[in-house]
Design an enzyme around this catalytic site. Structure first.
Site, PDB file in Angstrom:
ATOM      1  N   ASP A  34       0.779  -1.164  -0.094  1.00 59.20           N
ATOM      2  CA  ASP A  34       0.033   0.138  -0.118  1.00 59.20           C
ATOM      3  C   ASP A  34       0.889   1.218  -0.057  1.00 59.20           C
ATOM      4  OD1 ASP A  34      -3.081   0.208   0.766  1.00 59.20           O
ATOM      5  OD2 ASP A  34      -2.000   2.091   1.178  1.00 59.20           O
ATOM      6  N   LYS A  39      -0.483   3.042   7.520  1.00 61.61           N
ATOM      7  CA  LYS A  39      -1.267   1.797   7.377  1.00 61.61           C
ATOM      8  C   LYS A  39      -0.554   0.547   7.384  1.00 61.61           C
ATOM      9  CE  LYS A  39      -4.732   1.460   4.317  1.00 61.61           C
ATOM     10  NZ  LYS A  39      -5.467   1.480   3.122  1.00 61.61           N
ATOM     11  N   GLU A 144     -14.476  -9.540  -7.047  1.00 59.95           N
ATOM     12  CA  GLU A 144     -14.737 -10.049  -5.727  1.00 59.95           C
ATOM     13  C   GLU A 144     -16.153  -9.900  -5.614  1.00 59.95           C
ATOM     14  OE1 GLU A 144     -15.360  -8.508  -2.915  1.00 59.95           O
ATOM     15  OE2 GLU A 144     -15.456  -6.277  -3.903  1.00 59.95           O
ATOM     16  N   ASN A 203     -24.200  -7.130  -9.075  1.00 61.46           N
ATOM     17  CA  ASN A 203     -24.464  -6.068  -8.146  1.00 61.46           C
ATOM     18  C   ASN A 203     -25.773  -5.210  -8.312  1.00 61.46           C
ATOM     19  OD1 ASN A 203     -22.497  -6.766  -6.214  1.00 61.46           O
ATOM     20  ND2 ASN A 203     -21.313  -4.856  -6.335  1.00 61.46           N
ATOM     21  N   GLY A 252     -27.187   1.083   0.731  1.00 58.85           N
ATOM     22  CA  GLY A 252     -25.944   2.127   0.883  1.00 58.85           C
ATOM     23  C   GLY A 252     -24.919   1.181   0.495  1.00 58.85           C
ATOM     24  N   CYS A 255     -20.721  -0.112  -2.752  1.00 58.51           N
ATOM     25  CA  CYS A 255     -20.743  -0.950  -3.826  1.00 58.51           C
ATOM     26  C   CYS A 255     -22.075  -0.571  -4.842  1.00 58.51           C
ATOM     27  CB  CYS A 255     -20.500  -2.458  -3.615  1.00 58.51           C
ATOM     28  SG  CYS A 255     -18.877  -2.861  -2.600  1.00 58.51           S
TER      29      CYS A 255
HETATM   30  C1  UGA Z   1     -22.246  -5.986  -2.069  1.00 60.15           C
HETATM   31  C2  UGA Z   1     -22.566  -7.443  -2.610  1.00 60.15           C
HETATM   32  O1  UGA Z   1     -23.456  -8.116  -1.753  1.00 60.15           O
HETATM   33  C3  UGA Z   1     -21.167  -8.241  -2.608  1.00 60.15           C
HETATM   34  O2  UGA Z   1     -21.516  -9.456  -3.280  1.00 60.15           O
HETATM   35  C4  UGA Z   1     -20.189  -7.406  -3.389  1.00 60.15           C
HETATM   36  O3  UGA Z   1     -18.955  -8.178  -3.457  1.00 60.15           O
HETATM   37  C5  UGA Z   1     -19.970  -5.981  -2.992  1.00 60.15           C
HETATM   38  O4  UGA Z   1     -21.189  -5.480  -2.636  1.00 60.15           O
HETATM   39  C6  UGA Z   1     -18.749  -5.345  -3.544  1.00 60.15           C
HETATM   40  O5  UGA Z   1     -19.285  -4.984  -4.856  1.00 60.15           O
HETATM   41  O6  UGA Z   1     -17.983  -5.088  -3.159  1.00 60.15           O
HETATM   42  P1  UGA Z   1     -21.893  -5.095   0.150  1.00 60.15           P
HETATM   43  O7  UGA Z   1     -22.184  -3.762  -0.198  1.00 60.15           O
HETATM   44  O8  UGA Z   1     -20.838  -5.224   1.331  1.00 60.15           O
HETATM   45  O9  UGA Z   1     -21.767  -6.121  -0.646  1.00 60.15           O
HETATM   46  O10 UGA Z   1     -23.226  -5.185   1.286  1.00 60.15           O
HETATM   47  P2  UGA Z   1     -24.452  -6.161   1.128  1.00 60.15           P
HETATM   48  O11 UGA Z   1     -24.871  -6.920   2.125  1.00 60.15           O
HETATM   49  O12 UGA Z   1     -24.840  -6.641  -0.058  1.00 60.15           O
HETATM   50  O13 UGA Z   1     -25.359  -4.892   1.204  1.00 60.15           O
HETATM   51  C7  UGA Z   1     -25.793  -3.611   0.506  1.00 60.15           C
HETATM   52  C8  UGA Z   1     -26.862  -2.748   1.002  1.00 60.15           C
HETATM   53  O14 UGA Z   1     -28.137  -3.345   0.622  1.00 60.15           O
HETATM   54  C9  UGA Z   1     -26.777  -2.530   2.387  1.00 60.15           C
HETATM   55  O15 UGA Z   1     -27.301  -1.263   2.617  1.00 60.15           O
HETATM   56  C10 UGA Z   1     -28.001  -3.480   2.919  1.00 60.15           C
HETATM   57  O16 UGA Z   1     -28.694  -2.955   4.066  1.00 60.15           O
HETATM   58  C11 UGA Z   1     -28.766  -3.279   1.694  1.00 60.15           C
HETATM   59  N1  UGA Z   1     -29.853  -4.694   1.866  1.00 60.15           N
HETATM   60  C12 UGA Z   1     -29.570  -5.842   1.554  1.00 60.15           C
HETATM   61  C13 UGA Z   1     -31.398  -4.495   1.747  1.00 60.15           C
HETATM   62  O17 UGA Z   1     -31.805  -3.187   2.074  1.00 60.15           O
HETATM   63  N2  UGA Z   1     -32.137  -5.261   1.702  1.00 60.15           N
HETATM   64  C14 UGA Z   1     -31.576  -6.917   1.761  1.00 60.15           C
HETATM   65  O18 UGA Z   1     -32.464  -7.739   1.476  1.00 60.15           O
HETATM   66  C15 UGA Z   1     -30.162  -6.820   1.392  1.00 60.15           C
END
Ligand code: UGA
Length: 425
Positions: A34, A39, A144, A203, A252, A255
């Site tokens: 990095d 860090k 990923e 996504n 939110g 991603c």
């Molecule tokens: C997301 C994807 O799920 C991962 O597969 C991907 O690798 C990642 O983005 C990325 O591109 O790096 P992440 O953003 O960490 O992962 O979190 P999630 O668990 O997917 O949740 C995303 C948002 O959707 C959160 O705000 C969560 O509260 C919301 N959410 C999720 C809902 O409102 N309802 C649901 O049923 C699921």
């Protein structure tokens, strides 16, 4: 155990650190670089700069195989497969900002012994453009799919591993696929552009699913249905599936918002108007503000009202506040004249400067003390464990709860005299 291929990781953010720790756990020496010296020094001392369950243990257990450095030379000397894990944040136009990826590529030279293994989420076509400029260097797309808060588990038990490469990088692609063999997951071997699209489309599809269920929730409220029941009934259909059907105050994180707009822009740049994604974004923006109307329904004007926001992180088990609903809500509430107090078990440090005039509370009870209403924004388990009927009820000025994640026990709250508002119920 046979000697495992050493790997390089460039960019030790959340993705890079999880990737490094998990490959070390699988027995590889990992050379992780990095540019931020502090860090790297902190990681060398065993400090973990982010909240991710299981990660500190993994880093500690594999410390001897993890080599953190600021020197690209050290990575290039020791590893041939170079996992690029730098971030690609959105620009003002919604396109992905590739400047960090480009800076890394510029440092890697053009040796035929090395291959870029792209983990960063990049627009479709990025791999092809890089390969045109770096003809000798190998190139493999390996997006990923880790979720914050469950990244270690996601890495060790992936639904699939995507490995995209052109003919000229076939050998490198085989070596990348071999790294994942111990995980026993389906490997999708494909071309670079398709691999890049699999990431963005996955996504965008999940974000669409969330906006869809949020609209069903909003209509259910009008028509007297309960979205939790609706989602349960829909989810049992295997073609639909029960995941990502939880209604709430919108998605939110670093991603979904970014990747949905990146795909929309990418389509637009190629001359295609991706209509559906406009709606996914619009629905999500409105959903984040939906708690405001619910508060007004019970409190009338919000001027000088004390509103407690429980949770700032964009979801539980992370301290990430990027595109978090709480930030939008806090700003909107304050512009309505309300006084906002917020609490989060781990994300407050990150949020403090972004929360403007909101008061940062030391505990959930402190945030709720004297509040006219509480909005549950992030479904941290400890918020369900609060003594709502006793201590919380006693402390709040008015017993109004907007449960933005349909997470609390509605019956128990109502029995204790709370006015309860969920989403879509
Ligand atoms: C997301 C994807 O799920 C991962 O597969 C991907 O690798 C990642 O983005 C990325 O591109 O790096 P992440 O953003 O960490 O992962 O979190 P999630 O668990 O997917 O949740 C995303 C948002 O959707 C959160 O705000 C969560 O509260 C919301 N959410 C999720 C809902 O409102 N309802 C649901 O049923 C699921």
């Amino acid at each position: 155990m046979a000697e495992r291929e050493p790997i390089g990781v460039v960019g030790v953010g959340w993705v890079g650190l999880c990737t490094a720790a998990c490959f070390a756990e699988l027995g590889h020496h990992v050379y992780a670089r990095d540019i931020v010296a502090e860090k790297v020094a902190a990681l060398g001392r065993g400090e973990v700069p982010m909240h991710e369950p299981g990660l500190p243990e993994l880093l500690a257990r594999n410390a001897e195989r993890l080599h953190f450095t600021t020197e690209m030379g050290e990575v290039l000397d020791n590893a041939r497969l170079l996992f690029v894990c730098v971030d690609t944040p959105p620009t003002y136009s919604g396109d992905a900002d590739l400047s960090r990826v480009e800076a890394v590529v510029a440092e890697l030279g053009d040796s035929e012994d090395h291959a870029i293994v792209m983990k960063s989420t990049v627009p479709v076509g990025t791999g092809r453009a890089i390969q045109r400029r770096r003809e000798r260097l190998g190139y493999v797309s390996n997006p990923e799919f880790l979720k914050e808060g469950s990244a270690v588990d996601d890495f060790m038990r992936p639904d699939r591993v995507v490995v995209g490469a052109g003919e000229h990088s076939d050998g490198f692609a085989g070596r990348v696929a071999a790294l994942y063999e111990p995980l026993d997951a389906p490997i999708v071997r494909t071309d670079v552009a398709s691999a890049e699209m699999i990431k963005l489309a996955s996504n965008a599809f999940l974000a669409t699913k969330i906006s869809f269920i949020n609209e069903i929730a909003n209509v259910s409220e009008e028509l007297g249905a309960d979205v939790n029941e609706v989602a349960r009934g829909m989810g049992l259909d295997e073609r639909i599936g029960d995941k990502f059907l939880k209604a709430g105050l919108g998605f939110g994180g670093s991603c979904f918002p970014k990747d949905v707009s990146a795909l929309k822009q990418l389509a637009g740049n190629s001359g295609y108007h991706f209509q559906l994604l406009n709606s996914v974004i619009e629905v999500n923006d409105l959903q984040k503000r939906r708690a405001i109307g619910k508060l007004q329904k019970h409190l009338g004007s919000l001027v000088n009202r004390e509103i407690a926001l429980l949770g700032v992180a964009f979801k539980p088990h992370t301290d990430d506040i990027r595109e978090a609903t709480a930030l939008v809500l806090a700003a909107r509430l304050q512009s309505e004249g309300a006084h906002v107090r917020v609490f989060d078990p781990v994300a407050l440090e990150n949020a403090e400067e972004l929360l403007g005039g909101a008061r940062i509370a030391g505990t959930a009870l402190d945030a709720l003390d004297g509040a006219d209403a509480a909005v549950l924004v992030t479904e941290w388990p400890e918020f369900a464990e609060l003594d709502w009927a006793g201590e919380v009820r006693g402390r709040m000025a008015q017993p109004v709860v907007v449960d933005g994640r349909n997470f609390l026990d509605r019956e128990a709250l109502e029995a204790a005299g709370f006015t309860y508002e969920g989403i879509g119920r």
